[in-house]
Motif scaffolding. Structure first.
Motif, PDB file in Angstrom:
ATOM      1  N   ASP A  57       8.704 -10.644   0.651  1.00  0.00           N
ATOM      2  CA  ASP A  57       8.147  -9.526   1.406  1.00  0.00           C
ATOM      3  C   ASP A  57       7.432  -8.522   0.514  1.00  0.00           C
ATOM      4  O   ASP A  57       7.103  -7.428   0.940  1.00  0.00           O
ATOM      5  CB  ASP A  57       9.241  -8.813   2.206  1.00  0.00           C
ATOM      6  CG  ASP A  57      10.399  -8.359   1.330  1.00  0.00           C
ATOM      7  OD1 ASP A  57      10.236  -8.292   0.092  1.00  0.00           O
ATOM      8  OD2 ASP A  57      11.472  -8.050   1.876  1.00  0.00           O
ATOM      9  N   GLY A  58       7.194  -8.876  -0.732  1.00  0.00           N
ATOM     10  CA  GLY A  58       6.584  -7.961  -1.685  1.00  0.00           C
ATOM     11  C   GLY A  58       7.482  -7.684  -2.867  1.00  0.00           C
ATOM     12  O   GLY A  58       7.005  -7.276  -3.926  1.00  0.00           O
ATOM     13  N   GLY A  59       8.770  -7.886  -2.709  1.00  0.00           N
ATOM     14  CA  GLY A  59       9.729  -7.642  -3.772  1.00  0.00           C
ATOM     15  C   GLY A  59       9.806  -8.807  -4.751  1.00  0.00           C
ATOM     16  O   GLY A  59       8.883  -9.624  -4.850  1.00  0.00           O
ATOM     17  N   PRO A  60      10.906  -8.920  -5.513  1.00  0.00           N
ATOM     18  CA  PRO A  60      11.044  -9.992  -6.497  1.00  0.00           C
ATOM     19  C   PRO A  60      10.805 -11.364  -5.875  1.00  0.00           C
ATOM     20  O   PRO A  60      11.288 -11.670  -4.788  1.00  0.00           O
ATOM     21  CB  PRO A  60      12.496  -9.841  -6.967  1.00  0.00           C
ATOM     22  CG  PRO A  60      12.801  -8.391  -6.768  1.00  0.00           C
ATOM     23  CD  PRO A  60      12.067  -8.014  -5.507  1.00  0.00           C
ATOM     24  N   GLY A  61      10.035 -12.183  -6.567  1.00  0.00           N
ATOM     25  CA  GLY A  61       9.713 -13.514  -6.069  1.00  0.00           C
ATOM     26  C   GLY A  61       8.382 -13.599  -5.352  1.00  0.00           C
ATOM     27  O   GLY A  61       7.940 -14.691  -4.976  1.00  0.00           O
ATOM     28  N   PHE A  62       7.716 -12.470  -5.156  1.00  0.00           N
ATOM     29  CA  PHE A  62       6.441 -12.427  -4.431  1.00  0.00           C
ATOM     30  C   PHE A  62       5.406 -13.353  -5.076  1.00  0.00           C
ATOM     31  O   PHE A  62       4.780 -14.180  -4.404  1.00  0.00           O
ATOM     32  CB  PHE A  62       5.950 -10.981  -4.418  1.00  0.00           C
ATOM     33  CG  PHE A  62       4.655 -10.733  -3.710  1.00  0.00           C
ATOM     34  CD1 PHE A  62       4.569 -10.843  -2.332  1.00  0.00           C
ATOM     35  CD2 PHE A  62       3.524 -10.337  -4.419  1.00  0.00           C
ATOM     36  CE1 PHE A  62       3.379 -10.582  -1.671  1.00  0.00           C
ATOM     37  CE2 PHE A  62       2.333 -10.068  -3.770  1.00  0.00           C
ATOM     38  CZ  PHE A  62       2.251 -10.189  -2.390  1.00  0.00           C
ATOM     39  N   GLU A 103       3.530  -8.403  -8.886  1.00  0.00           N
ATOM     40  CA  GLU A 103       4.669  -7.743  -8.235  1.00  0.00           C
ATOM     41  C   GLU A 103       5.227  -6.648  -9.124  1.00  0.00           C
ATOM     42  O   GLU A 103       5.370  -6.822 -10.345  1.00  0.00           O
ATOM     43  CB  GLU A 103       5.748  -8.747  -7.861  1.00  0.00           C
ATOM     44  CG  GLU A 103       6.431  -9.433  -9.019  1.00  0.00           C
ATOM     45  CD  GLU A 103       7.397 -10.521  -8.571  1.00  0.00           C
ATOM     46  OE1 GLU A 103       8.596 -10.383  -8.871  1.00  0.00           O
ATOM     47  OE2 GLU A 103       6.952 -11.496  -7.932  1.00  0.00           O
ATOM     48  N   SER A 104       5.531  -5.532  -8.494  1.00  0.00           N
ATOM     49  CA  SER A 104       6.035  -4.380  -9.238  1.00  0.00           C
ATOM     50  C   SER A 104       7.376  -4.670  -9.893  1.00  0.00           C
ATOM     51  O   SER A 104       7.687  -4.129 -10.961  1.00  0.00           O
ATOM     52  CB  SER A 104       6.163  -3.169  -8.302  1.00  0.00           C
ATOM     53  OG  SER A 104       7.118  -3.410  -7.279  1.00  0.00           O
ATOM     54  N   ALA A 105       8.187  -5.529  -9.286  1.00  0.00           N
ATOM     55  CA  ALA A 105       9.535  -5.766  -9.788  1.00  0.00           C
ATOM     56  C   ALA A 105       9.553  -6.368 -11.185  1.00  0.00           C
ATOM     57  O   ALA A 105      10.536  -6.226 -11.918  1.00  0.00           O
ATOM     58  CB  ALA A 105      10.301  -6.671  -8.824  1.00  0.00           C
ATOM     59  N   VAL A 143      -6.886  -6.595  -5.947  1.00  0.00           N
ATOM     60  CA  VAL A 143      -5.582  -6.757  -6.591  1.00  0.00           C
ATOM     61  C   VAL A 143      -4.507  -6.402  -5.570  1.00  0.00           C
ATOM     62  O   VAL A 143      -4.462  -5.276  -5.072  1.00  0.00           O
ATOM     63  CB  VAL A 143      -5.448  -5.859  -7.837  1.00  0.00           C
ATOM     64  CG1 VAL A 143      -4.038  -5.963  -8.427  1.00  0.00           C
ATOM     65  CG2 VAL A 143      -6.490  -6.249  -8.884  1.00  0.00           C
ATOM     66  N   VAL A 144      -3.673  -7.371  -5.253  1.00  0.00           N
ATOM     67  CA  VAL A 144      -2.597  -7.195  -4.278  1.00  0.00           C
ATOM     68  C   VAL A 144      -1.291  -7.026  -5.042  1.00  0.00           C
ATOM     69  O   VAL A 144      -0.903  -7.901  -5.827  1.00  0.00           O
ATOM     70  CB  VAL A 144      -2.507  -8.396  -3.318  1.00  0.00           C
ATOM     71  CG1 VAL A 144      -1.399  -8.175  -2.293  1.00  0.00           C
ATOM     72  CG2 VAL A 144      -3.844  -8.623  -2.622  1.00  0.00           C
ATOM     73  N   ILE A 145      -0.613  -5.904  -4.797  1.00  0.00           N
ATOM     74  CA  ILE A 145       0.580  -5.548  -5.552  1.00  0.00           C
ATOM     75  C   ILE A 145       1.798  -5.616  -4.638  1.00  0.00           C
ATOM     76  O   ILE A 145       1.930  -4.825  -3.704  1.00  0.00           O
ATOM     77  CB  ILE A 145       0.452  -4.134  -6.144  1.00  0.00           C
ATOM     78  CG1 ILE A 145      -0.833  -4.016  -6.971  1.00  0.00           C
ATOM     79  CG2 ILE A 145       1.674  -3.783  -6.982  1.00  0.00           C
ATOM     80  CD1 ILE A 145      -1.194  -2.598  -7.330  1.00  0.00           C
ATOM     81  N   GLY A 146       2.686  -6.552  -4.895  1.00  0.00           N
ATOM     82  CA  GLY A 146       3.925  -6.635  -4.133  1.00  0.00           C
ATOM     83  C   GLY A 146       4.865  -5.519  -4.540  1.00  0.00           C
ATOM     84  O   GLY A 146       5.145  -5.333  -5.720  1.00  0.00           O
ATOM     85  N   LEU A 147       5.338  -4.765  -3.544  1.00  0.00           N
ATOM     86  CA  LEU A 147       6.219  -3.626  -3.815  1.00  0.00           C
ATOM     87  C   LEU A 147       7.609  -3.892  -3.260  1.00  0.00           C
ATOM     88  O   LEU A 147       7.759  -4.261  -2.101  1.00  0.00           O
ATOM     89  CB  LEU A 147       5.647  -2.344  -3.184  1.00  0.00           C
ATOM     90  CG  LEU A 147       4.271  -1.897  -3.671  1.00  0.00           C
ATOM     91  CD1 LEU A 147       3.891  -0.568  -3.018  1.00  0.00           C
ATOM     92  CD2 LEU A 147       4.239  -1.761  -5.187  1.00  0.00           C
TER      93      LEU A 147
END
Length: 394
Positions: A57-62, A103-105, A143-147
């Motif tokens: 959903d945007g978090g770890p593993g994105f 991804e930010s994580a 640039v798509v950033i998963g948060l």
């Protein structure tokens, strides 16, 4: 006659089961969760058709999930963690190089910090800025950033600094990193080095940056903030928001109240301030993985995550999957490490039933939680077999 033949054919061919879980944070990535459940199911009903579509959903593993779905090229990037220590990150470039996913994580993740290190007053999103800068340098236009899963609460100030926009205090000095220091913000120095690249925040929450439902109040305690810290951080972010609105060209008015601004400790707000947009993380992954088409043909949907709680139904994987299954009249089962969502609330969201690893291991010596954390794959295989015995037509 035609209806009888249809029923007979379905029985002969077995069920079509869609396995589309999120990661189990701290234990297993989404592909391994799906594989474990599938392995257990096949011990009971080997002939059933299992469709595996790991999600994020945007978090770890994105990035991992999108790489599996889209292909493209994964480029390693040296970055830093929330305390400025070296960390390994990566960006995913589409085949044509036009879009980069990150991804930010990988730079801001709570999982990168030991329990004693978790302090959102001092942790920084600077490392995420290094990942964004690498994506910009790659030549991507979007640039798509998963948060999600962040250990920071600095409204993306560290990320902005890495991109060339430095918060200053009244003496004109650069502020220290961390959310607390933003209480002294009075101006910005520099301009964002984005080369016209469009930023998109793939968010797992719709919370605003400020206030009772904002980043500090809702997520700060998960990152190590006590009540005094929460009040300090919310006030600091409010001050920084005013500076962004005044000094950053293109920053939208009312930044502190915009949906998604509170994602990842306020990184969502920084992306909005840079003229970027917000998009549903699960919606983006759903399209990339072809989940809608898989849902259209499924007899049963199995999704899940590490903790199925009240936050799960606010834009996260389980909510998106369960709602889509409900709309198609398909039963949806959740497997999770722990389940604390009420049955009525879950049913309203489209969840038919939910199974917990903690409860599954509850009779074991040492307690279910310990076993769920140390042997999640074993438990998921056993739950997969249990689900097959309950649901399969075999």
């Amino acid at each position: 006659m035609a209806q009888l033949l249809s029923v007979w054919a379905a029985t002969l061919l077995g069920m079509r089961v869609l396995l589309c879980p999120d990661k189990f944070a701290g234990t297993l990535p989404a592909p391994e969760v799906a594989a474990a459940v599938a392995a257990g199911w096949r011990t009971v009903a080997e002939g059933d058709d299992l469709l595996i579509r790991p999600l994020a959903d945007g978090g770890p593993g994105f990035v991992e999930v999108l790489a599996e779905a889209l292909g493209g090229r994964r480029v390693p990037v040296r970055t830093v963690d929330p305390l400025g220590r070296p960390a390994a990150g990566e960006i995913l470039l589409t085949t044509d190089g036009a879009t980069a996913y990150l991804e930010s994580a990988q730079a801001c993740g709570l999982h990168l910090l030991a329990s004693a290190e978790r302090d959102p007053k001092t942790t920084t999103s600077y490392g995420l800025g290094l990942l964004v800068a690498a994506a910009v340098e790659s030549g991507a236009r979007t640039v798509v950033i998963g948060l999600g899963g962040s250990g920071t609460n600095d409204a993306g100030a560290g990320m902005l600094a890495a991109l060339g926009v430095t918060p200053l205090d009244a003496a004109g000095a650069a502020l220290p990193y961390g959310g607390a220091a933003l209480a002294a913000a009075v101006a910005l120095d520099g301009a964002p080095r984005l080369r016209g690249v469009r930023l998109v925040a793939a968010t797992d929450v719709d919370n605003p940056l400020l206030g009772l439902h904002g980043a500090s109040n809702v997520f700060g305690p998960q990152k190590g903030a006590d009540r005094a810290d929460v009040l300090l951080l919310d006030a600091a972010l409010e001050r920084f928001t005013a500076v962004l609105e005044r000094d950053l060209p293109g920053c939208p008015a009312g930044l502190g109240t915009l949906p998604g601004g509170g994602a990842a400790g306020g990184i969502g707000a920084a992306i909005l301030a840079l003229g970027g947009g917000c998009e549903s993380g699960i919606g983006l992954v759903t399209r990339a993985t072809g989940l809608d088409a898989a849902l259209d043909t499924a007899d049963l949907v199995i999704t899940g995550e590490g903790s199925f709680d009240h936050q799960s139904l606010r834009g996260k994987v389980v909510a998106g999957v369960a709602g889509a299954a409900r709309d198609r009249g398909v039963p949806c089962v959740v497997v999770a490490g722990q389940v604390s969502t009420g049955r009525r609330e879950a049913a309203a969201a489209g969840v038919t039933d939910a199974y917990s690893l903690v409860e599954h291991f509850g009779g074991e010596e040492g307690g279910g939680l310990s076993a769920a954390m140390s042997r999640p794959a074993d438990g998921l295989r056993e739950l997969g077999a249990r689900l097959a015995r309950q649901w399969s037509r075999r």
